[in-house]
Design a protein around this motif. Structure first.
Motif, PDB file in Angstrom:
ATOM      1  N   SER A  73     -53.719 -83.498   3.950  1.00  0.00           N
ATOM      2  CA  SER A  73     -54.256 -82.490   3.053  1.00  0.00           C
ATOM      3  C   SER A  73     -53.358 -82.503   1.822  1.00  0.00           C
ATOM      4  N   TYR A  74     -53.953 -82.602   0.636  1.00  0.00           N
ATOM      5  CA  TYR A  74     -53.172 -82.703  -0.602  1.00  0.00           C
ATOM      6  C   TYR A  74     -53.673 -81.665  -1.588  1.00  0.00           C
ATOM      7  N   ASN A  75     -52.807 -80.729  -1.939  1.00  0.00           N
ATOM      8  CA  ASN A  75     -53.115 -79.722  -2.934  1.00  0.00           C
ATOM      9  C   ASN A  75     -52.592 -80.228  -4.271  1.00  0.00           C
ATOM     10  N   LYS A  76     -53.487 -80.684  -5.124  1.00  0.00           N
ATOM     11  CA  LYS A  76     -53.074 -81.288  -6.390  1.00  0.00           C
ATOM     12  C   LYS A  76     -52.417 -80.273  -7.316  1.00  0.00           C
ATOM     13  N   LYS A  77     -52.792 -79.023  -7.196  1.00  0.00           N
ATOM     14  CA  LYS A  77     -52.224 -77.993  -8.075  1.00  0.00           C
ATOM     15  C   LYS A  77     -50.758 -77.718  -7.739  1.00  0.00           C
ATOM     16  N   SER A  78     -50.461 -77.544  -6.454  1.00  0.00           N
ATOM     17  CA  SER A  78     -49.086 -77.237  -6.052  1.00  0.00           C
ATOM     18  C   SER A  78     -48.272 -78.491  -5.726  1.00  0.00           C
ATOM     19  N   GLY A  79     -48.972 -79.598  -5.444  1.00  0.00           N
ATOM     20  CA  GLY A  79     -48.293 -80.834  -5.071  1.00  0.00           C
ATOM     21  C   GLY A  79     -47.944 -80.911  -3.601  1.00  0.00           C
ATOM     22  N   ALA A  80     -48.378 -79.927  -2.824  1.00  0.00           N
ATOM     23  CA  ALA A  80     -48.058 -79.899  -1.394  1.00  0.00           C
ATOM     24  C   ALA A  80     -48.907 -80.903  -0.620  1.00  0.00           C
ATOM     25  N   VAL A  81     -48.283 -81.572   0.333  1.00  0.00           N
ATOM     26  CA  VAL A  81     -48.999 -82.464   1.238  1.00  0.00           C
ATOM     27  C   VAL A  81     -48.652 -82.085   2.673  1.00  0.00           C
TER      28      VAL A  81
END
Length: 95
Positions: A73-81
């Motif tokens: 799962s990759y949150n492009k806004k926060s950069g979290a993976v």
């Protein structure tokens, strides 16, 4: 495969972590040793000698591909993976 494994293990939890991790890999070392071979311009090397921006770009591309395959799962806004079930299975068995 190895980035997915490190995400599954919890060693990499963000794109910044992935870029730092990438700097310690064979690719990261070779990019600094022979940047032109890896498409890094002289100007880019002068403005970013550690190639951090290049590594961030590569990490983003890899996370996007892993997310597209349903492994992370990759949150492009926060950069979290974070790892998903399929990613953990693939990492365990290197499928």
């Amino acid at each position: 495969d190895t980035l997915n494994a490190d995400i599954a293990l919890g060693n990499v939890t963000s794109i910044a972590d992935a870029a730092q991790w990438l700097g310690c890999t064979y690719l990261g070392v070779r990019m600094r040793a022979n940047p032109s071979l890896y498409g890094v311009s002289v100007h880019a090397l002068e403005t970013d000698p550690s190639l951090n921006q290049r590594r961030l770009s590569l990490a983003h591309a890899a996370a996007t591909a892993l997310a597209g395959a349903g492994l992370v799962s990759y949150n492009k806004k926060s950069g979290a993976v974070s790892s998903m079930q399929l990613g953990r299975v693939a990492a365990q068995y290197y499928v």
